[in-house]
Write a protein that holds these residues in place. Structure first.
Motif, PDB file in Angstrom:
ATOM      1  N   ASN A  93       0.827  -1.221   0.000  1.00  0.00           N
ATOM      2  CA  ASN A  93       0.000   0.000   0.000  1.00  0.00           C
ATOM      3  C   ASN A  93       0.857   1.265   0.000  1.00  0.00           C
ATOM      4  N   ARG A  95       2.440   4.779  -1.045  1.00  0.00           N
ATOM      5  CA  ARG A  95       1.822   6.000  -1.556  1.00  0.00           C
ATOM      6  C   ARG A  95       2.937   6.921  -2.022  1.00  0.00           C
ATOM      7  N   TYR A  99       3.240  14.094  -7.372  1.00  0.00           N
ATOM      8  CA  TYR A  99       3.855  15.209  -8.101  1.00  0.00           C
ATOM      9  C   TYR A  99       5.142  14.770  -8.809  1.00  0.00           C
TER      10      TYR A  99
ATOM     11  N   VAL B   2      21.828  14.206   0.447  1.00  0.00           N
ATOM     12  CA  VAL B   2      20.541  13.796   1.003  1.00  0.00           C
ATOM     13  C   VAL B   2      19.722  15.021   1.418  1.00  0.00           C
ATOM     14  N   ALA B   5      18.324  16.673  -1.551  1.00  0.00           N
ATOM     15  CA  ALA B   5      17.182  15.907  -2.082  1.00  0.00           C
ATOM     16  C   ALA B   5      15.928  16.195  -1.263  1.00  0.00           C
ATOM     17  N   LEU B   6      16.080  16.291   0.053  1.00  0.00           N
ATOM     18  CA  LEU B   6      14.918  16.562   0.912  1.00  0.00           C
ATOM     19  C   LEU B   6      14.384  17.972   0.680  1.00  0.00           C
ATOM     20  N   ARG B   8      14.757  19.732  -2.088  1.00  0.00           N
ATOM     21  CA  ARG B   8      14.129  19.748  -3.430  1.00  0.00           C
ATOM     22  C   ARG B   8      12.757  19.106  -3.409  1.00  0.00           C
ATOM     23  N   ASP B   9      12.631  18.041  -2.622  1.00  0.00           N
ATOM     24  CA  ASP B   9      11.340  17.364  -2.520  1.00  0.00           C
ATOM     25  C   ASP B   9      10.296  18.287  -1.870  1.00  0.00           C
ATOM     26  N   ARG B  12       9.291  20.770  -4.455  1.00  0.00           N
ATOM     27  CA  ARG B  12       8.422  20.150  -5.463  1.00  0.00           C
ATOM     28  C   ARG B  12       6.999  20.021  -4.931  1.00  0.00           C
ATOM     29  N   GLU B  13       6.900  19.537  -3.706  1.00  0.00           N
ATOM     30  CA  GLU B  13       5.565  19.335  -3.137  1.00  0.00           C
ATOM     31  C   GLU B  13       4.873  20.675  -2.893  1.00  0.00           C
ATOM     32  N   THR B  16       3.233  22.305  -5.809  1.00  0.00           N
ATOM     33  CA  THR B  16       1.980  21.719  -6.324  1.00  0.00           C
ATOM     34  C   THR B  16       0.779  22.320  -5.597  1.00  0.00           C
ATOM     35  N   GLY B 101       2.378   4.514   4.040  1.00  0.00           N
ATOM     36  CA  GLY B 101       2.757   4.145   2.675  1.00  0.00           C
ATOM     37  C   GLY B 101       3.852   5.049   2.145  1.00  0.00           C
ATOM     38  N   ARG B 102       4.005   6.208   2.726  1.00  0.00           N
ATOM     39  CA  ARG B 102       5.065   7.131   2.300  1.00  0.00           C
ATOM     40  C   ARG B 102       6.171   7.185   3.353  1.00  0.00           C
ATOM     41  N   LEU B 106      10.380   6.261   3.341  1.00  0.00           N
ATOM     42  CA  LEU B 106      11.399   7.258   3.688  1.00  0.00           C
ATOM     43  C   LEU B 106      12.265   6.756   4.847  1.00  0.00           C
ATOM     44  N   ARG B 120      13.065  18.666   5.709  1.00  0.00           N
ATOM     45  CA  ARG B 120      11.784  19.244   5.297  1.00  0.00           C
ATOM     46  C   ARG B 120      11.619  20.654   5.901  1.00  0.00           C
TER      47      ARG B 120
END
Lengths: 310, 273
Positions: A93, A95, A99, B2, B5-6, B8-9, B12-13, B16, B101-102, B106, B120
């Motif tokens: 599951n 996620r 984006y 690293v 990358a965090l 940039r993420d 990116r988010e 949106t 799920g995310r 990570l 973040r």
């Protein structure tokens, strides 16, 4: 605590207890799990719903902190971030942020795994091709089907060339052809020395893929062993009209079991050689053979027996 | 690598989310306003005419005063509406990472939880500070070019708005890791912004409150909570008069932010996902 890096995973008395906040009750999600997964094998973790499989996997990844016991990854304490460097993980599951494009998603997770920018540039197209998504790399993953996301997730788990893959339901949502491709990919990984730890409820798939398994039930290890040992009930059932007593005795000595019914006798033989010998003996004495069929003790039977017994 | 990358993420988010574009859009509108619609003619160091929307304003305002007024207006915007939009936009960026799920994926990577959360946090601060830099530097350059007044003190608004946003973001992060609710994070942080000008009336309240315990309580609240209002006022005073007085609001707010962020890291380290 003993450190032994001949195992990819080694847990000792691993226990996770969840406490209810108000009622004071507790749930032992995993209860004293001691398990060893040798390096370079495909290992399957099975269990009914709520058996503690996911908690076990999450404890290995330090997403869940154990109440007591220890978990080692290649001999290193699982709570150490460096222990996770050789792991490629595909969660159930999952996620993935929508984006991302497919390539962007691989780039992000590969950089978290410490893959340099120049290596990523080379590896991303290779891995997209490996999972059959090379045409989709520039597309936002919000547009991907479930099977495509699963393939992309697998590419994500593989991109940093891990020594161990931990896969939670790796073929979930994938069509039969895709499943076969994934199985072939995993077998290829195994041949390159990668340890593969699969958590799946698809018993047939586990049976096809895994060399060793463990069955978790109510948070404990109910059964563990090599696949061919656990499914050793495989053999041949020979049904004949009742032969002479002497021949019956001779066949009984070679068979693993014998059962009489309606003037017929069923013999169970463990190997092809023994059943052929039995056929030769029967035909030499002009005995009638009713039927001859291969039999298996499937993983499903082993699983159901184990879970029902407990 | 690293951390990058965090960051940039996070970018990116964030990009949106429409609210970040609203924030950048408002900044752009202000810059365009000063670029195209405000025309200032300087004759011999004094303002000859000031035109708004192509029409000359009445009289001949003091150009120095006018520029400082504009700077003050921009700083006030950043401290009030801009800060609210930034908090509102950022509130969902921590809970989204913690989605089932995310977060497991990570956490399966070889980085510490503190690194993940601070990455973040840093990305979010950089994003909002970029907006401040864009707006402040843009307006400063345009007004400087049009009036010949290059007052560097206005640039302090970049530092102070970034600082107070970082303090408020620490609250957003703490609420995010404990309640995983963007709405709760927004409400609590905006509440802190709202009570800030009330708590700033300490001198008045010391006279009005009758009992010693209630005065002590007020003082405790005043010193505990971040001083958004006072930092805004200090920035405004610095722009208007060139003096930046009193460091208590800075260090008490910084301490508050460090404590909030420390608590968020402590909770995040111990949580099961």
């Amino acid at each position: 605590m003993r450190v032994d890096s001949e195992y990819a995973i080694e847990t000792q008395d691993l226990t996770k207890i969840y406490h209810a906040r108000w009622s004071g009750g507790e749930v032992r999600a995993i209860d004293g799990v001691s398990l060893r997964v040798p390096k370079g094998t495909i290992f399957g973790l099975l269990g009914p719903n709520g058996a503690g499989k996911t908690t076990f996997v999450k404890t290995l990844l330090s997403a869940v902190r154990q109440t007591h016991g220890s978990a080692l990854i290649f001999g290193r304490d699982a709570s150490d971030p460096e222990a996770r460097r050789p792991i490629g993980y595909l969660p159930e599951n999952h996620r993935f942020p929508t984006y991302f494009t497919g390539a962007g998603m691989l780039d992000f997770y590969a950089s978290l795994s410490g893959v340099s920018a120049s290596r990523r540039k080379k590896l991303i197209p290779e891995h997209l091709e490996l999972v059959g998504l090379s045409q989709w790399g520039a597309m936002r993953i919000g547009k991907y089907s479930k099977g495509m996301l699963q393939r992309l997730g697998l590419a994500q788990a593989l991109i940093h060339s891990p020594s161990m893959l931990i896969l939670d339901e790796p073929t979930d949502g994938v069509d039969p052809v895709g499943r076969r491709e994934i199985r072939e990919l995993l077998v290829r990984c195994e041949s390159q020395g990668v340890t593969i730890f699969v958590n799946s409820h698809l018993l047939a798939e586990i049976e096809t893929l895994c060399r060793e398994i463990a069955i978790l039930h109510k948070g404990k290890v109910a059964l563990t062993g090599k696949m061919h040992d656990l499914t050793a009930g495989k053999g041949y059932r020979l049904t004949v009209t009742k032969p002479s007593d002497a021949l019956t005795e001779e066949l009984r000595a070679k068979a693993t079991s014998m059962a009489a019914r309606d003037g017929l006798i069923d013999f169970q033989f463990p190997s092809r050689e023994l059943v052929n010998t039995a056929v030769d003996l029967l035909r030499a004495q002009q005995c009638e053979i009713e039927s001859l069929a291969p039999t298996t003790s499937t993983l499903e039977e082993v699983f159901v027996r184990t879970v029902e017994k407990k | 690598m690293v951390t990058l990358a965090l960051v940039r993420d996070t970018f990116r988010e964030a990009l949106t989310r429409k609210i970040f574009w609203v924030l950048f859009g408002l900044s752009t509108l202000m810059i365009l306003f000063f670029l195209f619609l405000l025309k200032i003619d300087i004759v011999a160091g004094a303002t000859a005419t000031v035109s708004l929307f192509g029409r000359p304003t009445r009289g001949s305002p003091d150009v120095n005063r006018m520029v400082r007024g504009v700077y003050g207006g921009i700083a006030t915007f950043l401290y009030t509406f801009g800060m609210f939009l930034a908090v509102f936009a950022s509130a969902g960026l921590v809970p989204s990472v913690l989605e089932p799920g995310r977060i497991e994926l990570l956490l399966s990577k070889p980085l510490s939880r503190a690194h993940l959360l601070l990455g973040r946090f840093l990305g979010n601060i950089l994003l909002v500070s970029l907006n401040s830099i864009y707006l402040v530097l843009g307006v400063w350059t345009i007004l400087g070019a049009k009036t010949g007044i290059w007052s560097p003190v206005f640039l302090i608004a970049i530092a102070t708005t970034t600082f107070i946003f970082a303090v408020l973001l620490s609250v957003v992060v703490l609420i995010g890791v404990t309640l995983e609710s963007a709405a709760a994070a927004t409400m609590i942080t905006v509440a802190l912004m709202i009570i800030s000008p009330i708590l700033a009336q300490t001198n008045l309240m010391m006279r009005l409150l009758s009992s010693e315990w209630s005065r002590n309580l007020w003082r405790a609240l005043y010193y505990t909570f971040p001083k958004v209002y006072e930092l805004g006022k200090m920035t405004l005073d610095a722009i208007q008069s060139g003096t930046f007085a009193g460091f208590t609001p800075i260090w008490t707010s910084a301490l508050f932010g460090i404590l909030m962020l420390g608590a968020a890291l402590w909770i995040f380290q111990r949580r099961d996902f």
